[in-house]
Design an enzyme around this catalytic site. Sequence first.
Site, mmCIF file in Angstrom:
data_model
loop_
_atom_site.group_PDB
_atom_site.id
_atom_site.type_symbol
_atom_site.label_atom_id
_atom_site.label_comp_id
_atom_site.label_asym_id
_atom_site.label_seq_id
_atom_site.Cartn_x
_atom_site.Cartn_y
_atom_site.Cartn_z
ATOM 1 N N GLU A 32 -15.141 3.108 9.468
ATOM 2 C CA GLU A 32 -15.764 4.075 10.285
ATOM 3 C C GLU A 32 -15.645 5.232 9.601
ATOM 4 O O GLU A 32 -14.788 5.656 8.917
ATOM 5 C CB GLU A 32 -14.917 4.105 11.582
ATOM 6 N N TYR A 49 -10.107 7.214 19.497
ATOM 7 C CA TYR A 49 -11.240 6.716 18.688
ATOM 8 C C TYR A 49 -11.170 5.114 18.565
ATOM 9 O O TYR A 49 -11.871 4.330 17.868
ATOM 10 C CB TYR A 49 -11.263 7.166 17.209
ATOM 11 N N GLN A 59 1.037 -1.131 -0.042
ATOM 12 C CA GLN A 59 0.028 0.097 0.092
ATOM 13 C C GLN A 59 0.843 1.103 0.131
ATOM 14 O O GLN A 59 0.273 2.460 -0.069
ATOM 15 C CB GLN A 59 -0.996 -0.088 1.076
ATOM 16 N N HIS A 116 -0.669 -0.218 5.712
ATOM 17 C CA HIS A 116 -1.277 0.868 6.487
ATOM 18 C C HIS A 116 -0.456 2.143 6.645
ATOM 19 O O HIS A 116 -0.057 2.258 7.888
ATOM 20 C CB HIS A 116 -1.797 0.329 7.811
#
Length: 373
Positions: A246, A256, A87, A153
């Site tokens: 989310e 969070y 990624q 990520h």
Amino acid sequence: MILRKISVFTLVAALLAAGSMATTAATARSAVTLETVTDGLSYPWSVAFLPDGGYLVTERDGLLKFVSGEGHQSVVPGTPEVFAQGQGGLLDIVLSPDFKTDGTIFLSFSQGSTEGAGTSLFRARLVSQEGGYRLEDGRTIFTGNNKAYGGRHFGSRLAFAPDGHLFMTIGERGDGARAQDPSDHAGSVLRLTPNGEPASGNPSLERDGYRPEIWSIGHRNPQAAAVHPQTGELWTVEHGARGGDEVNIPEAGRNYGWPVISYGRHYSGEKIGEGTEKEGMEQPIHFWDPSIAPSGMTFVTGDAYPHWQGNLLVGALRGQHLARLELDGATVVSQEKLLVDLGERIRDVRQGPDGFIYVLTDSGDGRLIRLKP
């Protein structure tokens, strides 16, 4: 002119499953014409609009492309060396709020080192040259300490706040526990000056053990960020694991929850953390289960789509559609799947200065597509 019309898609509303957060929506129809501005892009990640016309498009492997209004592509030299694995690569691009006078652009990218790769921020001036543009005075102004080996990520989206500060989202590099460590940039939202320094008023400046750039923590892999056009608040969308994508409105100093609370499960099917709620941890305003793998978002403010005014559009990679979320303040009241028949992973979605919506498709033959009513 290589701009060409593909086809007209009549897009029938389809409710997305979203667990207990789902609401019932009336069936609606949305018809748009899809026009390919350019194709042949290699895994494009982000698009920015130049005030004099044309587009800047990042490709994950490390190239920045200028795309003319007629769709012709040219490489913009001067970009940073990127860690192009998984990624990772050349990621988001935004123009300075004062671009017309300073010509400055900002790029987020994965940067390699002997300690692994992390997410960094690059600033440069865009200079016109024959046939296109080049970057000058480029330098890396921020380097995240979310370093790890592998290509998972990185985040990372950029969004300027009305006060001129820059929000930057950072992924937790596949190690969820790091998102709960305030001394680690991994799994956080940062708030920076245009020089890449901690912004004054950051909550972390008053807390021991916090990195001074941090705005909020407990995020997994936010690949979408936009500032609400009315409230000026930052909204983000982040990947869950198996479910639990989310939508959040990150507030200063808040946590969070990832990976302590989540509405998803591990890919193995095992439970994540302690459940869906915990005191001291924030709830998303919306979530998806099953996951759509969200990337890119924009608020619709233009008059071109009267039935979409005030809506939030979110790209879906795994879901291969564009999610249209109708909002009542900070509440999602209904949603619709758009571009299902296109059959493409949507990496980025933006509203252009012409008022039209643009999407980037995520493939080795990626396209920049304009949606016209």
